[in-house]
Scaffold this motif. Structure first.
Motif, short mmCIF file in Angstrom:
data_model
loop_
_atom_site.label_atom_id
_atom_site.label_comp_id
_atom_site.label_asym_id
_atom_site.label_seq_id
_atom_site.Cartn_x
_atom_site.Cartn_y
_atom_site.Cartn_z
N ARG A 55 -2.43 3.47 -10.28
CA ARG A 55 -2.14 2.87 -8.87
C ARG A 55 -3.22 2.09 -8.30
O ARG A 55 -3.20 1.08 -7.74
CB ARG A 55 -1.59 4.04 -7.90
CG ARG A 55 -0.42 4.61 -8.12
CD ARG A 55 0.18 5.37 -6.97
NE ARG A 55 1.25 6.07 -7.24
CZ ARG A 55 1.39 7.29 -7.69
NH1 ARG A 55 0.59 7.98 -8.01
NH2 ARG A 55 2.78 7.77 -8.08
N GLN A 90 -7.87 5.97 1.41
CA GLN A 90 -6.73 5.16 1.62
C GLN A 90 -6.76 4.66 2.97
O GLN A 90 -7.37 5.31 3.83
CB GLN A 90 -5.56 6.14 1.21
CG GLN A 90 -5.62 6.11 -0.43
CD GLN A 90 -4.69 7.55 -0.70
OE1 GLN A 90 -3.88 7.90 0.17
NE2 GLN A 90 -4.72 8.08 -1.63
N ALA A 111 3.78 3.97 -4.82
CA ALA A 111 3.35 5.19 -4.26
C ALA A 111 4.08 6.03 -4.65
O ALA A 111 4.00 7.47 -4.31
CB ALA A 111 3.01 5.06 -2.88
N ARG A 132 3.29 7.00 1.87
CA ARG A 132 1.88 7.35 2.20
C ARG A 132 1.62 6.68 3.69
O ARG A 132 0.35 6.22 3.94
CB ARG A 132 0.86 7.05 1.44
CG ARG A 132 0.94 7.50 -0.09
CD ARG A 132 -0.54 7.22 -0.92
NE ARG A 132 -0.08 7.52 -2.24
CZ ARG A 132 -0.98 7.09 -3.21
NH1 ARG A 132 -2.19 6.85 -3.01
NH2 ARG A 132 -0.75 7.82 -4.43
N ARG A 145 -3.34 -1.89 -7.36
CA ARG A 145 -3.76 -2.46 -5.89
C ARG A 145 -4.79 -3.45 -5.91
O ARG A 145 -4.73 -4.40 -5.16
CB ARG A 145 -3.96 -0.94 -5.01
CG ARG A 145 -4.50 -1.59 -3.55
CD ARG A 145 -3.52 -2.19 -3.16
NE ARG A 145 -3.92 -2.85 -1.74
CZ ARG A 145 -4.19 -2.38 -0.37
NH1 ARG A 145 -3.75 -1.27 -0.14
NH2 ARG A 145 -4.48 -3.30 0.63
N THR A 150 -1.09 1.53 -0.26
CA THR A 150 -1.47 2.47 -1.43
C THR A 150 -2.91 2.18 -1.79
O THR A 150 -3.37 1.02 -2.39
CB THR A 150 -0.53 2.23 -2.67
OG1 THR A 150 0.78 2.33 -2.44
CG2 THR A 150 -0.86 3.00 -3.73
N HIS A 206 7.11 4.02 3.97
CA HIS A 206 6.20 4.13 2.79
C HIS A 206 5.81 5.61 2.44
O HIS A 206 5.40 6.22 3.48
CB HIS A 206 4.78 3.29 3.07
CG HIS A 206 4.06 3.33 2.05
ND1 HIS A 206 3.30 4.04 1.46
CD2 HIS A 206 3.72 2.05 1.01
CE1 HIS A 206 2.75 3.36 0.09
NE2 HIS A 206 3.15 2.26 0.22
N ASP A 213 4.99 -2.05 -2.95
CA ASP A 213 3.95 -1.03 -2.73
C ASP A 213 4.53 0.26 -2.55
O ASP A 213 3.88 1.42 -2.86
CB ASP A 213 3.05 -1.72 -1.58
CG ASP A 213 1.59 -0.71 -1.62
OD1 ASP A 213 0.84 -0.92 -2.29
OD2 ASP A 213 1.66 0.10 -0.49
#
Lengths: 153, 153, 153, 153
Positions: free
Chosen positions: C53, D152, A45, D13, C57, D77, D11, A41
């Motif tokens: 993306r 998100q 990103a 994000r 997901r 994500t 990560h 994941d």
């Protein structure tokens, strides 16, 4: 996840001698599965996601293989040894291939560095367990049940 | 589940030559996983459940292994062949052992008879696919990537 | 996957009235899980993967939720109705959100078009089943067991 | 499994404010899934296995639901919040029902006592996280995306 160690010991047919090894492998597998999914994941990103395709692929495969392997190893009733052996073998390979792939991105992405290390640790644990159970009279890869009366783990 | 065949063909890197084989294996794996889980649950509900312990065990193991194998085979991007081979091998073994076990109860329990047949079918499909992809230049069990430039399915 | 229908009927506690509905849902769930995983992998192989993306997901989430839901629904022994209801609800949502997302790419990518349709079909099947079992005396979302003596599916 | 905490933070994000909560939930979910599977297998090996049918059933359901929930929560994500909420809700219920069932056998079977405790811990962690993310502007159970631009986690 020390609780899995206590848990395995309460099983009516617990293999007292090896239960500690199983607990360590199970902990490593649960960790590796989650870290690999997280790495996939994180790669998704990243800005240059197109360069991370193979890493995402091996991450997802390794996670799926680790989870199946853990599901088998957590059981102690009437263990079908030849399936466990073959699945452990697949898992060792998955951890190796995914660890190698992640290592190539370790300088660029911290998540790949952590994932590579986690895969190595899991691979070593599975490898050790496979050695342990292979040396105890069950030939790896054989399709025939052993002549031991119980045929359990 | 013919839709999985159409689906695989729409993949940007679909292997047109073998996509039909993959679809058949995926259908067999999904079916085998569900039938094995159903058989485990039927065995659990039987009056003489204590006699069904090994059948429940092999049913659950086979289901978990089939699901992981399907998760790998449904992907066509940057396939790590050695993992796929090892996982297919584990799956063939799981189907064989579970099929053998269920067959022993086939006269007593119709769910075991159906499950044994489903395992056989899945085992054959996986075995055929393993032969197909092994004969195409990728040595089974090798840890080294082939020297083909693409290293994809 | 008609075999799952025969299989469910051989269960010692099969609910003869609804077994056909369960079989249809189980088939839809197995299909949706595989198609969603295939769609995620196809999106990953697309040139403009960065735009896919959110689709990747929702595909992966929907696949994971569908598999868990199927694992629950295939069992007929001592069914914990409130868990099944809540999981079906989560599954309906997952199919809806993933279907909506895929539909936005349906003109560009055939795999997204097929996936959107598959999600819709699965959503409808799950929705119908949830209605069926909710109207039979078990209040959806309640935490208390019903006062029916059996508390089984 | 502290490594999952470090992993989530790398990560691209990462939600710095809540990543610690997610890590704790993920650890609890991995533990609960393995302990529930171990409990099901221990129950199967008990002499009076016929009395453990409902416990085996809720153990297996809880394990499957926990694993799916963990798979969703490990991703950061483009999180589809409504699916995550509904899945967390199903997971809280699964942990509660399985914990209640295991508690009834806690005096007889140590594995049920440990499993009941593990389910309670997981339920509390999931409940806390659901509260956290529900209070942050996303209405639980809504089918509409929020009007926040990012949508998100």
């Amino acid at each position: 996840m020390k609780i899995i160690d206590s848990m395995l010991r309460t099983h009516p047919r617990a293999d007292a001698q090896r239960v500690g090894h199983y607990a360590q492998v199970l902990e490593a597998l649960a960790q590796c599965a989650q870290v690999c999914r997280a790495c996939a994941d994180s790669c998704l990103a990243e800005e240059h996601v197109a360069k991370m395709r193979r890493c995402i692929r091996t991450d997802l495969d390794c996670a799926d293989v680790c989870e199946a392997t853990a599901a088998l190893l957590v059981r102690q009733t009437e263990t079908p040894n030849e399936i466990v052996h073959a699945q452990l073998h697949a898992c060792i390979l998955a951890c190796q291939v995914c660890g190698d792939e992640c290592e190539q991105h370790a300088n660029m992405h911290e998540h790949c560095r952590i994932c590579a290390e986690t895969c190595r640790h899991c691979q070593e644990r599975c490898n050790f367990l496979l050695g342990e159970i292979s040396s105890s009279g069950v030939e790896e890869g054989t399709m025939e049940p052993t002549d031991s009366p119980s045929f359990q783990r």
